[in-house]
Scaffold this active site. Structure first.
Site: not given
Ligand code: SAH
Length: 213
Positions: A63-64
């Site tokens: 997940i960024s």
């Protein structure tokens, strides 16, 4: 997992940190304050979900980092009802930010496992993208083109021509370009043939890979 006032407090702190790091778009900061990031992560990461860091998700992806999500979103200058193509649905967190800003989001993911998990999660959270698709984002979504803007959330060795072709005139393509490290790049389509290029410093993403898995 639930969303509690403790989580809300942590989200407010995160939004403040992002503001201190240079994010100015109030709507983007509001979206960060609204979206329960801890519900996009495996429960073992719940305590860390509001740190400004990337975390592992299924299929060896990430997940960024919230700063990166906010930075890319700010570059898109999202307006309500914009039709946006996202390449790399992943956890769906970036998708949720765009939907919360009022965009009509079309998102593509090449990992079937993630496509399935996220297709189930988003409606549960009341987040409704226009279209989630399992496929190779290098090709874009020609059946739904053209788009007001396009965001790529994996590191691209090159800027795929198919994506440039699916952008409206005046539209923005935001894409991290490079192999090991990526330069955040924005193309603005000036007319049928010309694109203006802007670069915004180094970021690190998982790679944009060809084909489906
Ligand atoms: N926006 C996501 C980022 C996930 S990481 C989030 O914040 O959760 C990047 C994602 O891009 C991964 O899920 C990876 O599987 C996906 N990806 C990589 N190459 C792709 C391709 N060619 N087409 C579509 N998705 C791709």
């Amino acid at each position: 997992m639930k969303d509690t006032s403790k989580h809300q407090g942590l989200r407010n702190q995160l939004a403040k940190q992002l503001e201190e790091k240079g994010i100015t778009d109030k709507n983007v900061l509001d979206a960060i304050r609204k979206i329960p990031r801890h519900l996009f992560l495996n429960s073992s990461f719940e305590d860390f979900a509001y740190q400004d860091k990337a975390f592992p998700i299924a299929a060896n992806q990430t997940i960024s980092q919230p700063y990166t999500v906010a930075f890319q979103t700010e570059l898109l200058q999202v307006k309500k009802d914009d039709k946006i193509l996202e390449i790399g649905t992943g956890s769906g967190y970036q998708t949720a930010v765009l939907v919360t800003l009022g965009a009509k989001v079309y998102s593509v993911e090449r990992q079937n496992e993630l496509f399935k998990i996220t297709s189930t999660l988003l409606p549960k959270l009341g987040i409704r993208p226009k279209h989630l698709s399992f496929g190779d984002g290098y090709k874009g979504l020609p059946n739904f083109a053209p788009f007001d803007s396009i965001i790529v959330t994996a590191g691209a060795p090159i800027i795929p021509e198919a994506l440039m072709a699916q952008l409206k005139v005046g539209g923005r393509l935001v894409i991290p370009v490079g192999e090991n490290e990526q330069v955040m790049t924005m193309l603005i389509r000036k007319n049928e043939r010309q694109f203006e290029k802007h670069e915004f410093g180094d970021f690190r993403f998982v790679p944009l890979l060809q084909d489906k898995n």
